[in-house]
Scaffold this active site. Structure first.
Site, short mmCIF file in Angstrom:
data_model
loop_
_atom_site.label_atom_id
_atom_site.label_comp_id
_atom_site.label_asym_id
_atom_site.label_seq_id
_atom_site.Cartn_x
_atom_site.Cartn_y
_atom_site.Cartn_z
N HIS A 138 39.81 -20.29 47.49
CA HIS A 138 40.07 -21.02 46.25
C HIS A 138 39.36 -20.42 45.03
CE1 HIS A 138 41.18 -24.76 48.87
NE2 HIS A 138 42.14 -23.87 48.82
N SER B 69 37.69 -31.83 54.93
CA SER B 69 38.50 -32.98 55.35
C SER B 69 39.87 -32.53 55.86
CB SER B 69 38.66 -33.96 54.18
OG SER B 69 39.32 -33.31 53.11
P1 OAD Z 1 36.46 -32.67 50.93
O1 OAD Z 1 35.62 -33.34 49.90
O2 OAD Z 1 37.90 -33.07 51.01
O3 OAD Z 1 35.84 -32.88 52.38
C1 OAD Z 1 34.47 -32.69 52.60
C2 OAD Z 1 34.17 -32.86 54.08
O4 OAD Z 1 32.78 -32.59 54.24
C3 OAD Z 1 34.42 -34.27 54.64
O5 OAD Z 1 35.10 -34.18 55.87
C4 OAD Z 1 33.00 -34.81 54.82
O6 OAD Z 1 32.89 -35.73 55.92
C5 OAD Z 1 32.22 -33.55 55.12
N1 OAD Z 1 30.78 -33.63 54.88
C6 OAD Z 1 30.09 -34.46 54.05
N2 OAD Z 1 28.77 -34.22 54.13
C7 OAD Z 1 28.61 -33.20 55.02
C8 OAD Z 1 27.47 -32.51 55.54
N3 OAD Z 1 26.24 -32.80 55.16
N4 OAD Z 1 27.69 -31.52 56.44
C9 OAD Z 1 28.96 -31.22 56.85
N5 OAD Z 1 30.05 -31.85 56.41
C10 OAD Z 1 29.89 -32.83 55.50
O7 OAD Z 1 36.30 -31.09 50.67
P2 OAD Z 1 37.22 -29.87 51.16
O8 OAD Z 1 37.90 -30.19 52.45
O9 OAD Z 1 36.39 -28.66 51.08
O10 OAD Z 1 39.86 -27.19 45.97
O11 OAD Z 1 38.30 -29.83 50.02
C11 OAD Z 1 39.25 -28.80 50.02
C12 OAD Z 1 39.62 -28.39 48.62
O12 OAD Z 1 40.00 -29.52 47.87
C13 OAD Z 1 38.46 -27.80 47.81
O13 OAD Z 1 38.32 -26.43 48.03
C14 OAD Z 1 38.83 -28.09 46.39
C15 OAD Z 1 39.34 -29.50 46.59
O14 OAD Z 1 40.21 -30.00 45.69
C16 OAD Z 1 39.91 -26.78 44.67
O15 OAD Z 1 39.11 -27.11 43.83
C17 OAD Z 1 41.04 -25.87 44.37
#
Ligand code: OAD
Length: 232
Positions: free
Chosen positions: A104, A177
């Site tokens: 990204h 997520s």
């Molecule tokens: P999310 O915010 O959707 O998901 C974050 C995940 O991290 C969740 O499953 C949480 O349970 C988990 N989490 C929280 N605390 C944690 C910890 N201490 N250790 C491990 N895991 C933990 O974020 P992404 O899946 O990364 O894109 O989102 C994907 C994309 O959506 C991002 O790259 C961004 C966003 O919109 C852009 O900005 C283009």
């Protein structure tokens, strides 16, 4: 050495103090995603978008890699590690991971507003240049924009990522997520014979019938457990 391919998301950097997107109080609660992470939002209000990413860059100077990033870098002693990250921070690199694919984009880079993926105009910012201003121009005369893949834009690195995933002996999903495609679809490219691990403190709904070793922990504890499971 075996190939270990990891797909990381915002949760990887949560313990460094960078908020995730979709958890309660996450970034998309505070800033509407359509305003700051879409080409239409940028067209409507470039000042707002540039300021938003300036703030994210400023935060990069205040945070450091956590134990999760560090353990992952340590795994390079035992495996051929490829990090595929959805994160736009540089914490994997700063922890010492030597092979990182940013799906990204990267906060530390800027590019042309006309043609974001034209490598000729992608520029790595030094820390003292982190504050981009309206009027700062790319080599083609367009406003410098954040080198971020926004919603609705192509994900140029996905092909490279797929090729790595197809070579995985071990595939690890951490801190995502699995809501955002095409990144979430990478799991479908993991060979049937490979082991899959998922590290997340919450339950993650994964769109796959294959068996997955779940480590229901945060990144630091979870990566430490992974290291001991893989290198016992
Ligand atoms: P999310 O915010 O959707 O998901 C974050 C995940 O991290 C969740 O499953 C949480 O349970 C988990 N989490 C929280 N605390 C944690 C910890 N201490 N250790 C491990 N895991 C933990 O974020 P992404 O899946 O990364 O894109 O989102 C994907 C994309 O959506 C991002 O790259 C961004 C966003 O919109 C852009 O900005 C283009």
């Amino acid at each position: 050495m075996k190939n270990l391919v990891i797909l990381s998301g915002a949760g990887m950097s949560a313990e460094s103090g960078i908020s995730t997107f979709r958890d309660a109080g996450g970034l998309w609660d505070k800033y509407p995603v359509e305003q700051v992470a879409t080409p239409e939002g940028y067209q409507r209000n470039p000042e707002l978008v540039i300021r938003f990413y300036n703030e994210r860059r400023k935060q990069l100077l205040e945070v450091k890699p956590n134990l999760g990033h560090e353990v992952l870098a340590e795994l390079e002693k035992y495996f051929n590690v490829i990090v595929i990250t959805q994160n736009v921070d540089n914490l994997h690199e700063r922890a010492g991971s030597s092979h990182v694919v940013h799906l990204h984009g990267e906060l530390t880079k800027v590019c042309s507003s006309y043609d974001p993926n034209n490598g000729d105009y992608v520029k790595e910012l030094k820390a003292e240049e982190y504050e981009v201003k309206i009027g700062d121009l790319a080599g083609d005369g367009s406003q410098l924009r954040p080198f971020i893949v926004w919603f609705g834009e192509a994900v140029p690195e996905i092909e490279t990522a797929m090729r790595y995933v197809e070579s995985a002996d071990i595939f690890v999903i951490i801190g995502t997520s699995m809501n955002v495609y095409p990144a979430a679809g990478l799991l479908n490219y993991v060979p049937r014979s490979s082991e899959v691990y998922l590290i997340d403190p919450k339950e993650v709904l994964v769109n796959s019938s294959r068996s997955i070793h779940v480590i229901q922990k945060g990144a630091s504890e979870g990566m430490t457990e992974l290291l001991s499971r893989l290198c016992k």
